[in-house]
Design an enzyme around this catalytic site. Structure first.
Site, PDB file in Angstrom:
ATOM      1  N   SER A 164       0.831  -1.198   0.000  1.00  0.00           N
ATOM      2  CA  SER A 164       0.000   0.000   0.000  1.00  0.00           C
ATOM      3  C   SER A 164       0.865   1.247   0.000  1.00  0.00           C
ATOM      4  O   SER A 164       1.639   1.476   0.934  1.00  0.00           O
ATOM      5  CB  SER A 164      -0.911   0.016   1.229  1.00  0.00           C
ATOM      6  OG  SER A 164      -1.577   1.264   1.331  1.00  0.00           O
ATOM      7  N   HIS A 213      -1.200  -1.287  -4.259  1.00  0.00           N
ATOM      8  CA  HIS A 213      -2.473  -0.838  -3.704  1.00  0.00           C
ATOM      9  C   HIS A 213      -2.468   0.681  -3.529  1.00  0.00           C
ATOM     10  O   HIS A 213      -1.575   1.233  -2.881  1.00  0.00           O
ATOM     11  CB  HIS A 213      -2.716  -1.522  -2.357  1.00  0.00           C
ATOM     12  CG  HIS A 213      -4.099  -1.359  -1.817  1.00  0.00           C
ATOM     13  ND1 HIS A 213      -5.170  -2.104  -2.271  1.00  0.00           N
ATOM     14  CD2 HIS A 213      -4.588  -0.531  -0.859  1.00  0.00           C
ATOM     15  CE1 HIS A 213      -6.265  -1.746  -1.605  1.00  0.00           C
ATOM     16  NE2 HIS A 213      -5.938  -0.799  -0.749  1.00  0.00           N
ATOM     17  N   ASP A 224      -4.696   3.838  -2.211  1.00  0.00           N
ATOM     18  CA  ASP A 224      -5.845   4.281  -1.425  1.00  0.00           C
ATOM     19  C   ASP A 224      -6.261   5.687  -1.830  1.00  0.00           C
ATOM     20  O   ASP A 224      -5.511   6.648  -1.640  1.00  0.00           O
ATOM     21  CB  ASP A 224      -5.502   4.260   0.068  1.00  0.00           C
ATOM     22  CG  ASP A 224      -5.423   2.846   0.612  1.00  0.00           C
ATOM     23  OD1 ASP A 224      -6.380   2.076   0.404  1.00  0.00           O
ATOM     24  OD2 ASP A 224      -4.416   2.501   1.247  1.00  0.00           O
ATOM     25  N   MET A 263      -8.848   8.589  -1.079  1.00  0.00           N
ATOM     26  CA  MET A 263      -9.761   9.057  -0.035  1.00  0.00           C
ATOM     27  C   MET A 263     -10.193  10.489  -0.334  1.00  0.00           C
ATOM     28  O   MET A 263      -9.393  11.302  -0.794  1.00  0.00           O
ATOM     29  CB  MET A 263      -9.075   9.007   1.334  1.00  0.00           C
ATOM     30  CG  MET A 263      -8.465   7.674   1.695  1.00  0.00           C
ATOM     31  SD  MET A 263      -7.701   7.715   3.338  1.00  0.00           S
ATOM     32  CE  MET A 263      -6.756   6.196   3.300  1.00  0.00           C
ATOM     33  N   HIS A 305      -8.223   1.429  -4.544  1.00  0.00           N
ATOM     34  CA  HIS A 305      -9.248   1.270  -3.515  1.00  0.00           C
ATOM     35  C   HIS A 305      -9.880   2.634  -3.267  1.00  0.00           C
ATOM     36  O   HIS A 305      -9.268   3.508  -2.655  1.00  0.00           O
ATOM     37  CB  HIS A 305      -8.598   0.717  -2.238  1.00  0.00           C
ATOM     38  CG  HIS A 305      -9.526   0.587  -1.084  1.00  0.00           C
ATOM     39  ND1 HIS A 305      -9.061   0.411   0.206  1.00  0.00           N
ATOM     40  CD2 HIS A 305     -10.877   0.598  -1.001  1.00  0.00           C
ATOM     41  CE1 HIS A 305     -10.099   0.339   1.023  1.00  0.00           C
ATOM     42  NE2 HIS A 305     -11.203   0.452   0.317  1.00  0.00           N
ATOM     43  N   MET A 344     -12.105   4.937  -1.457  1.00  0.00           N
ATOM     44  CA  MET A 344     -12.846   5.224  -0.231  1.00  0.00           C
ATOM     45  C   MET A 344     -13.491   6.595  -0.405  1.00  0.00           C
ATOM     46  O   MET A 344     -13.071   7.590   0.192  1.00  0.00           O
ATOM     47  CB  MET A 344     -11.900   5.178   0.974  1.00  0.00           C
ATOM     48  CG  MET A 344     -11.439   3.777   1.302  1.00  0.00           C
ATOM     49  SD  MET A 344     -10.151   3.728   2.573  1.00  0.00           S
ATOM     50  CE  MET A 344      -8.697   3.727   1.516  1.00  0.00           C
ATOM     51  N   MET A 376     -12.181  -5.179   4.749  1.00  0.00           N
ATOM     52  CA  MET A 376     -11.417  -4.237   5.556  1.00  0.00           C
ATOM     53  C   MET A 376     -11.235  -4.806   6.962  1.00  0.00           C
ATOM     54  O   MET A 376     -12.205  -5.142   7.636  1.00  0.00           O
ATOM     55  CB  MET A 376     -12.129  -2.887   5.634  1.00  0.00           C
ATOM     56  CG  MET A 376     -12.154  -2.109   4.326  1.00  0.00           C
ATOM     57  SD  MET A 376     -10.495  -1.735   3.690  1.00  0.00           S
ATOM     58  CE  MET A 376      -9.839  -0.722   5.033  1.00  0.00           C
ATOM     59  N   ASP A 391      -7.355  -5.904   3.804  1.00  0.00           N
ATOM     60  CA  ASP A 391      -6.621  -4.642   3.927  1.00  0.00           C
ATOM     61  C   ASP A 391      -6.742  -4.120   5.347  1.00  0.00           C
ATOM     62  O   ASP A 391      -7.847  -3.851   5.823  1.00  0.00           O
ATOM     63  CB  ASP A 391      -7.201  -3.619   2.945  1.00  0.00           C
ATOM     64  CG  ASP A 391      -6.489  -2.286   2.972  1.00  0.00           C
ATOM     65  OD1 ASP A 391      -5.456  -2.155   3.663  1.00  0.00           O
ATOM     66  OD2 ASP A 391      -6.962  -1.350   2.299  1.00  0.00           O
ATOM     67  N   GLY A 392      -5.587  -3.978   6.009  1.00  0.00           N
ATOM     68  CA  GLY A 392      -5.576  -3.363   7.333  1.00  0.00           C
ATOM     69  C   GLY A 392      -4.825  -4.172   8.358  1.00  0.00           C
ATOM     70  O   GLY A 392      -5.249  -5.273   8.719  1.00  0.00           O
TER      71      GLY A 392
END
Length: 223
Positions: free
Chosen positions: A5, A28, A30, A32, A61, A63, A132, A170-171
């Site tokens: 990520s 990956h 993210d 946002m 991804h 969000m 998640m 993920d996480g």
């Protein structure tokens, strides 16, 4: 599959940070919007630039609110996989079909508190389910093992032939948690600080992949 990520990478050196994880399966990304989640990261222009700087398939991804409006352009730009949140739309099937029509794989993500059962019937429209294992919005959170029941439920459907998709998590994925996720049926592991916090990120990717394969009842490590 290991997907480092870039949320944990140095944003001022993204091309170099992508090169540092050569051999990864996906990268990956993210996205946002400070609406769906309380943080703001990067968007389509950065993804377009990153696509020119790496051959690693981008796993975007989203969000964000209104994925029906914003998801297809990531596919059109050349992202390999575009994932949006079930909680962000009333018509996930339409969004998935638009992503696929634009040339990418379509992924559905669910927050830790969102049950998977209402979505099992529509997963045939998707190529990826992203579970998640932290609350979306910030990196560096602790892994929530209770979400692994979702991975197990979907793994059963994949193994029975009812579904064909990648189970992704993920996480909080690191050397302490990757084996439990693998045992639960996960195929793809998003790892941020466990990769980019290592002295040798590429070696960290290889180690996580080997560790996951050794613990998994369904994955085989390809040398």
């Amino acid at each position: 599959m290991i997907a480092p990520s870039i949320l944990s990478a140095d944003f001022a050196r993204l091309a170099e940070e992508a090169a540092a994880v050569a051999g990864s399966d996906w990268l990956h990304v993210d996205v946002m919007d400070a609406h769906f989640v309380p943080n703001l990261t990067l968007g389509l222009p950065v993804v377009q630039s990153l696509l020119k700087a790496t051959d690693i398939p981008l796993d975007c991804h989203l969000m964000i609110d209104n994925p029906g409006r914003w998801a297809p352009p990531y596919a059109e730009a050349g992202a390999h996989n575009v994932t949006f949140h079930a909680e962000a739309t009333d018509d996930p099937i339409a969004v998935a079909r638009d992503i696929r029509a634009a040339g990418a794989k379509a992924g559905l993500s669910v927050k830790p508190g969102t049950p998977i059962e209402p979505y099992l019937e529509i997963l045939k429209e998707f190529d990826t389910l992203l579970v998640m294992s932290v609350e979306p919005g910030f990196g560096g959170q602790s892994f929530m093992p209770e979400v692994l029941s979702k991975a197990r439920a979907v793994r059963r459907l994949v193994d029975s032939g009812e579904l064909t998709l990648v189970v992704e998590i993920d996480g909080g994925i690191n050397t302490d948690t990757v084996e439990a996720a693998a045992e639960a049926g996960v195929d793809c592991f998003v790892a941020g600080s466990a990769v980019y916090g290592a002295a040798d990120p590429a070696a960290a990717v290889r180690a996580l992949r080997a560790q996951a394969a050794s613990a998994s009842p369904h994955l085989t490590l390809v040398q």
